[in-house]
Design a protein around this motif. Structure first.
Motif, PDB file in Angstrom:
ATOM      1  N   TRP A 197       7.499   1.086  -3.865  1.00  0.00           N
ATOM      2  CA  TRP A 197       6.332   1.242  -3.731  1.00  0.00           C
ATOM      3  C   TRP A 197       5.163   0.573  -4.493  1.00  0.00           C
ATOM      4  O   TRP A 197       5.581  -0.022  -5.388  1.00  0.00           O
ATOM      5  CB  TRP A 197       6.085   3.179  -3.769  1.00  0.00           C
ATOM      6  N   THR A 198       4.096   0.552  -4.079  1.00  0.00           N
ATOM      7  CA  THR A 198       2.976  -0.315  -4.717  1.00  0.00           C
ATOM      8  C   THR A 198       2.723   0.440  -6.115  1.00  0.00           C
ATOM      9  O   THR A 198       2.399   0.020  -7.146  1.00  0.00           O
ATOM     10  CB  THR A 198       1.791  -0.470  -3.924  1.00  0.00           C
ATOM     11  N   LEU A 199       2.590   1.604  -6.116  1.00  0.00           N
ATOM     12  CA  LEU A 199       2.040   2.403  -7.220  1.00  0.00           C
ATOM     13  C   LEU A 199       2.637   3.681  -7.210  1.00  0.00           C
ATOM     14  O   LEU A 199       2.516   4.294  -6.182  1.00  0.00           O
ATOM     15  CB  LEU A 199       0.236   2.418  -7.050  1.00  0.00           C
ATOM     16  N   GLU A 200       3.055   4.104  -8.555  1.00  0.00           N
ATOM     17  CA  GLU A 200       3.314   5.521  -8.574  1.00  0.00           C
ATOM     18  C   GLU A 200       2.073   6.312  -9.332  1.00  0.00           C
ATOM     19  O   GLU A 200       1.741   6.059 -10.382  1.00  0.00           O
ATOM     20  CB  GLU A 200       4.519   5.617  -9.454  1.00  0.00           C
ATOM     21  N   LEU A 201       1.977   7.371  -8.576  1.00  0.00           N
ATOM     22  CA  LEU A 201       0.869   7.991  -9.265  1.00  0.00           C
ATOM     23  C   LEU A 201       1.485   9.476 -10.009  1.00  0.00           C
ATOM     24  O   LEU A 201       2.141  10.094  -9.001  1.00  0.00           O
ATOM     25  CB  LEU A 201      -0.147   8.401  -8.046  1.00  0.00           C
ATOM     26  N   ARG A 202       1.105   9.827 -11.102  1.00  0.00           N
ATOM     27  CA  ARG A 202       1.887  11.008 -11.613  1.00  0.00           C
ATOM     28  C   ARG A 202       0.455  11.660 -12.127  1.00  0.00           C
ATOM     29  O   ARG A 202      -0.291  11.291 -12.946  1.00  0.00           O
ATOM     30  CB  ARG A 202       2.557  10.503 -12.792  1.00  0.00           C
ATOM     31  N   ALA A 203       0.288  12.898 -11.434  1.00  0.00           N
ATOM     32  CA  ALA A 203      -0.870  13.700 -11.965  1.00  0.00           C
ATOM     33  C   ALA A 203      -0.264  14.973 -12.050  1.00  0.00           C
ATOM     34  O   ALA A 203       0.417  15.582 -11.309  1.00  0.00           O
ATOM     35  CB  ALA A 203      -1.824  13.647 -10.676  1.00  0.00           C
ATOM     36  N   GLY A 204      -0.798  15.390 -13.399  1.00  0.00           N
ATOM     37  CA  GLY A 204      -0.538  16.916 -13.736  1.00  0.00           C
ATOM     38  C   GLY A 204       0.988  16.972 -14.289  1.00  0.00           C
ATOM     39  O   GLY A 204       1.139  18.235 -14.128  1.00  0.00           O
ATOM     40  N   LEU A 215      -8.057   3.826  -6.454  1.00  0.00           N
ATOM     41  CA  LEU A 215      -6.552   3.759  -6.450  1.00  0.00           C
ATOM     42  C   LEU A 215      -6.288   2.348  -5.598  1.00  0.00           C
ATOM     43  O   LEU A 215      -5.195   1.818  -6.115  1.00  0.00           O
ATOM     44  CB  LEU A 215      -5.851   4.754  -5.580  1.00  0.00           C
ATOM     45  N   GLY A 216      -6.873   2.120  -4.818  1.00  0.00           N
ATOM     46  CA  GLY A 216      -6.903   0.922  -4.025  1.00  0.00           C
ATOM     47  C   GLY A 216      -6.965  -0.344  -4.779  1.00  0.00           C
ATOM     48  O   GLY A 216      -6.135  -1.337  -5.090  1.00  0.00           O
ATOM     49  N   TYR A 217      -7.963  -0.308  -5.912  1.00  0.00           N
ATOM     50  CA  TYR A 217      -8.439  -1.350  -7.044  1.00  0.00           C
ATOM     51  C   TYR A 217      -7.140  -1.572  -8.121  1.00  0.00           C
ATOM     52  O   TYR A 217      -6.631  -2.616  -8.189  1.00  0.00           O
ATOM     53  CB  TYR A 217      -9.419  -1.035  -7.651  1.00  0.00           C
ATOM     54  N   ILE A 218      -6.730  -0.367  -8.456  1.00  0.00           N
ATOM     55  CA  ILE A 218      -5.385  -0.314  -9.459  1.00  0.00           C
ATOM     56  C   ILE A 218      -4.051  -0.803  -8.714  1.00  0.00           C
ATOM     57  O   ILE A 218      -3.425  -1.695  -9.116  1.00  0.00           O
ATOM     58  CB  ILE A 218      -5.427   1.051  -9.776  1.00  0.00           C
ATOM     59  N   ALA A 219      -4.043  -0.704  -7.529  1.00  0.00           N
ATOM     60  CA  ALA A 219      -2.953  -0.780  -6.691  1.00  0.00           C
ATOM     61  C   ALA A 219      -2.989  -2.470  -6.444  1.00  0.00           C
ATOM     62  O   ALA A 219      -1.916  -3.013  -6.678  1.00  0.00           O
ATOM     63  CB  ALA A 219      -2.710  -0.270  -5.320  1.00  0.00           C
ATOM     64  N   ALA A 220      -4.079  -2.805  -6.159  1.00  0.00           N
ATOM     65  CA  ALA A 220      -4.061  -4.417  -5.929  1.00  0.00           C
ATOM     66  C   ALA A 220      -3.844  -5.111  -7.420  1.00  0.00           C
ATOM     67  O   ALA A 220      -3.116  -6.255  -7.245  1.00  0.00           O
ATOM     68  CB  ALA A 220      -5.575  -4.769  -5.480  1.00  0.00           C
ATOM     69  N   HIS A 221      -4.442  -4.414  -8.382  1.00  0.00           N
ATOM     70  CA  HIS A 221      -4.103  -5.377  -9.618  1.00  0.00           C
ATOM     71  C   HIS A 221      -2.933  -4.903 -10.250  1.00  0.00           C
ATOM     72  O   HIS A 221      -2.570  -5.769 -11.281  1.00  0.00           O
ATOM     73  CB  HIS A 221      -5.280  -4.942 -10.504  1.00  0.00           C
ATOM     74  N   ALA A 222      -2.204  -3.871  -9.896  1.00  0.00           N
ATOM     75  CA  ALA A 222      -1.025  -3.653 -10.481  1.00  0.00           C
ATOM     76  C   ALA A 222      -0.157  -4.346 -10.112  1.00  0.00           C
ATOM     77  O   ALA A 222       1.341  -4.206 -10.493  1.00  0.00           O
ATOM     78  CB  ALA A 222      -0.972  -2.191 -10.857  1.00  0.00           C
ATOM     79  N   ARG A 272       0.756  -1.147   0.077  1.00  0.00           N
ATOM     80  CA  ARG A 272      -0.072  -0.071  -0.058  1.00  0.00           C
ATOM     81  C   ARG A 272       0.858   1.134  -0.230  1.00  0.00           C
ATOM     82  O   ARG A 272       0.522   2.428   0.573  1.00  0.00           O
ATOM     83  CB  ARG A 272      -0.981   0.059   1.348  1.00  0.00           C
ATOM     84  N   ARG A 273       1.908   1.109  -0.655  1.00  0.00           N
ATOM     85  CA  ARG A 273       2.769   2.296  -0.508  1.00  0.00           C
ATOM     86  C   ARG A 273       2.455   3.062  -1.950  1.00  0.00           C
ATOM     87  O   ARG A 273       2.498   2.414  -3.012  1.00  0.00           O
ATOM     88  CB  ARG A 273       4.504   2.183  -0.708  1.00  0.00           C
ATOM     89  N   GLY A 306      -4.773   3.345   5.451  1.00  0.00           N
ATOM     90  CA  GLY A 306      -3.748   2.234   5.594  1.00  0.00           C
ATOM     91  C   GLY A 306      -2.735   2.488   4.510  1.00  0.00           C
ATOM     92  O   GLY A 306      -1.706   1.659   4.116  1.00  0.00           O
ATOM     93  N   TRP A 307      -2.623   3.315   3.794  1.00  0.00           N
ATOM     94  CA  TRP A 307      -1.664   3.587   2.839  1.00  0.00           C
ATOM     95  C   TRP A 307      -0.463   4.340   3.265  1.00  0.00           C
ATOM     96  O   TRP A 307      -0.522   5.314   3.867  1.00  0.00           O
ATOM     97  CB  TRP A 307      -2.335   4.284   1.426  1.00  0.00           C
TER      98      TRP A 307
END
Lengths: 664, 294
Positions: free
Chosen positions: A375-382, A512-519, A329-330, A358-359
């Motif tokens: 980290w579990t997922l990298e978010l790039r926004a904007g 985001l949680g769903y994407i993290a779980a599947h990614a 969950r990072r 919990g993230w």
């Protein structure tokens, strides 16, 4: 010609006791009382009247009593008449022991399997003096011969003693088919009509009976008898199935399960590290129940157990799995908002809320420069431009481009997708339409997406079907809004609050949680593997017992080119260059279905297998059941006949005694 | 087992109210309660008889002479004392007491003692003889105050050690008795009836008044012995038949015993002999009352 065999021959040693009434009679004569009596001549005269009849009755009573004792001793010796060796040679006895998982369940005093083995051993002991040859087989979903052919009792006992219960299901139908074919082969070999007997030690669980559709083996010509010898049967066995995990708000993890086979009123417990964290009572009103658990400090793997305390099976009442905390969950956030907005209108504000769920959120410093994994997922926004060094990392990536995105900077990892800026901006917000991904649609179904306002800034076009991109959300004009390829997710709408209010909705955090779980490269939380089913090894060559880290023993796993088969329930961790995954191994859920099969059902399957002859079933609890089984194997038991004879002798003796025979 | 005393004050007081009256005349040398066949001077009128010379003129009934003009003399019944012989069977068969507190012999001795008291109290002369193979001890009939002590002392100390047949002793005792004397026999009559009955009938015909008290034990009456197997030993003939106390044997025995007592009662009554069956489980006063007809 009929021979005689005794279950308890030591009772025959007591047969001289049958003469006890006569001995007592003689002793009583010696112990008589002497009385000086004046009227002896009158006594003599009285005796003279009835002496002849009295002597006859006396002798008859004496004989009745001797016979009564003799028959009683014979009854306890349990004689069994069996055919002589010449005829016995035509009997082919097969002892089949059920080694399925359900045989491991607890019995009243000992495990059912142990009880069956003990009974089989005693049965073979009884058969030994009769010289009966026995063929021993074990069966679950398949049949395995434990002896090369018919063997003596001693060898058969050794074969039975070596049996261990397995972890797979049972199939009586397969056993019957094998046995009928085996009998037919024996008939062909001997050229004569044999008497085939199949004694099956099984729990008769209904799951173990598969209806036979077609019989390919030739029918046997000899007579065939089947005896099902089963231990005491318990009630239905409850199982917890389909355990899933959901991270919800405020750090609470929801563990959903389907206690479909649990009786109403049954209690299920969720525990971690042996500590019960939640409990639920099955009320029978729903299919799915949920535990609520707050991990508090979600660091590392947390073993979870869903347990039915009063389950029948000793080892399948626990659903074991692993909850992965922080490592799953990072979230690395790189956000460039068009304006330095803070507060409730800020995307940053809502991403901050992920920590409460919990993230663990890591903010990229200054929006540039590398950030140390994991980290579990990298978010790039904007982000207006993608740094070149981060584009090929292969890490899970979720991209929300900026309105004025520098499209070429994304082309390095968005190959197969084109972002085209519309010539005229559509000022009306788009609605979102689901794609063909059922899992994603199922996730979205619990939210109402109609209130999300999304302004399209680009038109995203997937240029080729071979590119691997899969759209999961569309705008209502049919163009893709969110697409996924492997661990990379891209959107056609920005995460700018001026372009969408998605970030302001609770749906966003769940998304985001769903994407993290599947990614994530690791397996899904709540992994559930079935014993015997192969798990592809891929690049996970190392297998250890989790969490002890002890390498598995050869009897625990079976490695083949197809993968690894786990032979015992427990936790396993397979690891290699590709990472590691923890696998919870439980037995076949079908083994939990312990409804007792009806004799009619078994008989139907037996007929379908092509068997001719009788089928009977007896219990295993009473001592008499063992004798009944021995008698079934050897021939006829005379206990019933002797019991009737005893009753008759007793009645005659009573009548004669009342008639005047009072010897002792 | 202590034999019953024949000096129980309560029973003696009870006997003071009883009288042993056999209802027939007896010979006697002393005045007593019993009528004598001889005319005497007692107050009880017997009959008138025509006067013959030599009669005592004091006996002429002058009132009758006035009415009938003939001389008649008044004759009065003479009251005499009773000479009683108490005969107690001392044969071995009497030493039996399975169903009652006392043996038959002890019971018979007590009955004899109280009978002696009763008779002596009436002024009769009482003698005592023990019968076994013969007449072993004999006290001649006498009256008097001290006679009871002699007889009671003997009855309280005597033992049942006799042997032989009752019939021989009884025959010897009866032969010594005068006619019109009373003999009271206390015995179990455990001998062949065909031997005893002629003897008793002969004595009765000779004028001896007989009272036979047959003393039996309850066990002898119903064969209610404990234990399934019993060896019956004849105390006198010393034979040892072996049998069992079966119900059918017991029933047959009871029938035989009843037939025996019935025969005694029937034939003795026919001979004018008073017969009484006494069981040792009955209280002694009850038996005494039956003896006196109270």
């Amino acid at each position: 010609m009929i021979g005689m065999y005794f279950h308890h021959p030591w009772f025959l040693a007591a047969l001289p006791l049958a003469l006890a009434p006569a001995v007592f009679h003689l002793l009583a004569l010696r112990r008589s009382v002497t009385v000086r009596f004046a009227w002896t001549h009158l006594v003599r005269r009285a005796l003279h009247h009835s002496s002849a009849r009295r002597k006859l009755v006396d002798i008859a009573v004496l004989v009745m009593r001797c016979l009564l004792i003799a028959v009683c001793l014979l009854y306890f010796a349990r004689p069994v008449g069996h055919v002589d060796p010449a005829v016995r040679g035509r009997v082919r006895l097969t002892l089949a022991v059920d080694t399925s998982f359900s045989m491991r369940r607890r019995g009243s005093e000992q495990p059912v399997f142990q009880q069956c083995l003990e009974r089989a051993d005693r049965l073979l002991q009884f058969l030994e003096p009769a010289g009966m040859q026995v063929d021993v087989v074990s069966f679950n979903t398949s049949v395995r011969r434990e002896t090369p052919g018919p063997v003596g009792s001693a060898q058969a006992r050794a074969a039975v003693a070596a049996l261990v219960p397995g972890w797979s299901g049972t199939d009586l139908g397969a056993l019957f088919q094998w046995w009928v074919g085996h009998a037919a082969a024996q008939d062909r070999e001997t050229g004569g009509r044999l008497h085939h007997k199949l004694l099956v030690l099984t729990d008769c669980a209904v799951h173990g009976i598969r209806d036979i559709v077609a019989v390919s083996s030739p029918a046997a010509t000899g007579h065939q008898d089947v005896l099902l010898w089963h231990p005491a049967f318990g009630g239905p066995n409850g199982r917890i199935r389909d355990v899933t995990f959901d991270a919800v708000e405020n750090g609470v993890v929801s563990v959903r399960c389907n206690p479909a086979d649990v009786a109403v009123g049954g209690q299920a417990l969720l525990s971690t590290d042996g500590r019960v964290v939640d409990a639920l009572i099955v009320d029978g009103m729903r299919d799915t129940y949920a535990f609520a658990w707050n991990p508090r400090l979600p660091r590392g793997d947390t073993p979870l157990e869903v347990r039915l305390p009063d389950d029948i099976l000793s080892e399948d009442n626990v659903f074991r799995c692993v909850y992965r905390g922080a490592s799953r969950r990072r979230l690395l956030c790189r956000i460039e908002e068009p304006f330095d907005v803070r507060g409730v209108d800020s995307v940053r504000f809502y991403l901050d809320r992920l920590e409460g769920a919990g993230w663990e959120v890591t903010w990229a410093p200054g929006g540039t420069g590398p950030v140390a994994p994991p980290w579990t997922l990298e978010l790039r926004a904007g982000l207006r431009a993608m740094p070149a060094d981060d584009t090929a990392s292969g890490r899970p990536l979720l991209v929300f481009p900026a309105a004025d995105v520098d499209v070429p900077s994304y082309e390095r990892f968005t190959e197969g997708v084109e972002f085209i800026e519309p010539r005229a901006a559509v000022r009306e917000p788009f609605r979102l339409v689901y794609g063909q991904d059922e899992a994603f649609n199922g996730f979205c179904a619990q939210y109402d997406l109609r209130n999300i306002e999304v302004y399209r800034t680009w038109r995203m076009t997937i240029t080729g079907s071979a590119s691997g991109w899969r759209p999961v959300l569309y705008f209502n004009d049919g163009t893709p809004a969110l697409a996924v390829r492997g661990t990379t997710w891209v959107s056609a709408f920005p995460l700018d609050r001026t372009s969408t209010n998605l970030a302001l909705k609770p749906f966003f955090i769940g998304l985001l949680g769903y994407i993290a779980a599947h990614a994530a490269p690791a397996r899904t939380l709540g992994a559930y593997e079935i014993v015997g089913m192969p798990v592809p090894l891929n690049d996970y060559p190392r297998i250890v017992v989790h969490p002890e880290g002890v390498p598995v023993s050869p009897d625990t796993v079976s490695v083949s080119p197809e993968g690894v088969r786990f032979l015992k329930p427990g936790w396993y961790q397979i690891s290699g260059d590709g990472g590691s995954q923890v696998i919870a191994v439980n037995p076949d859920p079908a083994e939990g279905d312990l409804t007792l099969a009806t004799p009619e059902h078994v008989r139907r399957v037996l007929r379908a297998a092509g068997a001719i002859g009788s089928m009977s079933a007896i219990g295993m609890e009473r001592e008499g059941d063992l004798h009944e089984a021995v008698a079934w194997c050897l021939g006829r038991e005379y206990a019933g006949l002797l019991a009737m004879l005893m009753a008759l002798l007793f009645a005659v003796e009573t009548a004669l005694s009342r008639l005047g025979g009072r010897l002792v | 087992m202590k034999p019953p005393s024949c000096r129980d004050p309560d029973i003696l007081a009870f006997l003071d109210r009883l009288t042993l009256d056999l209802g027939v005349s007896v010979d006697g040398s002393l005045a007593g309660r019993h009528r004598s066949p001889l005319s005497g001077r007692s107050l009880e009128f017997a009959q008138h008889r025509e006067y013959v010379p030599g009669d005592d003129p004091r006996h002429v009934d002058w009132k009758v002479y006035g009415r009938r003009d003939k001389l008649f003399v008044r004759q009065h019944r003479q009251e005499t004392n009773l000479t009683t012989h108490l005969l107690v069977d001392r044969s071995a068969s009497m030493d039996f007491g399975a169903g009652a507190p006392y043996t038959k012999f002890a019971y018979a001795c007590a009955l004899a003692g109280y009978t002696a008291y009763l008779l002596l109290h009436q002024g009769d002369a009482v003698g005592l003889s023990y019968l076994d193979g013969g007449v072993s001890i004999q006290y001649p009939p006498r009256g008097g105050e001290d006679r009871f002590d002699v007889i009671a002392g003997s009855l309280e100390t005597v033992t049942c050690a006799g042997s032989g047949r009752l019939s021989s002793g009884l025959s010897e005792a009866l032969a010594t008795m005068n006619r019109r004397s009373l003999a009271v026999l206390f015995s179990d009559l455990a001998e062949n009836e065909d031997a005893l009955l002629p003897l008793l009938r002969t004595a009765a015909a000779a004028g001896i008044r007989l009272l036979v008290v047959q003393v039996v034990d309850p066990v002898e009456r119903d064969l209610s012995l404990s234990g399934n197997r019993v060896r019956f030993l004849d105390p006198e003939e010393v034979v040892t038949p072996v049998t069992t106390a079966r119900p059918e044997v017991r029933d047959a025995y009871i029938r035989e015993f009843a037939a025996m007592t019935d025969r005694y009662a029937r034939e003795l009554m026919a001979a004018g002999i008073t017969y009484l069956l006494a069981s040792t489980d009955q209280p002694i006063p009850t038996t005494l009352a039956r003896m006196t007809g109270a």
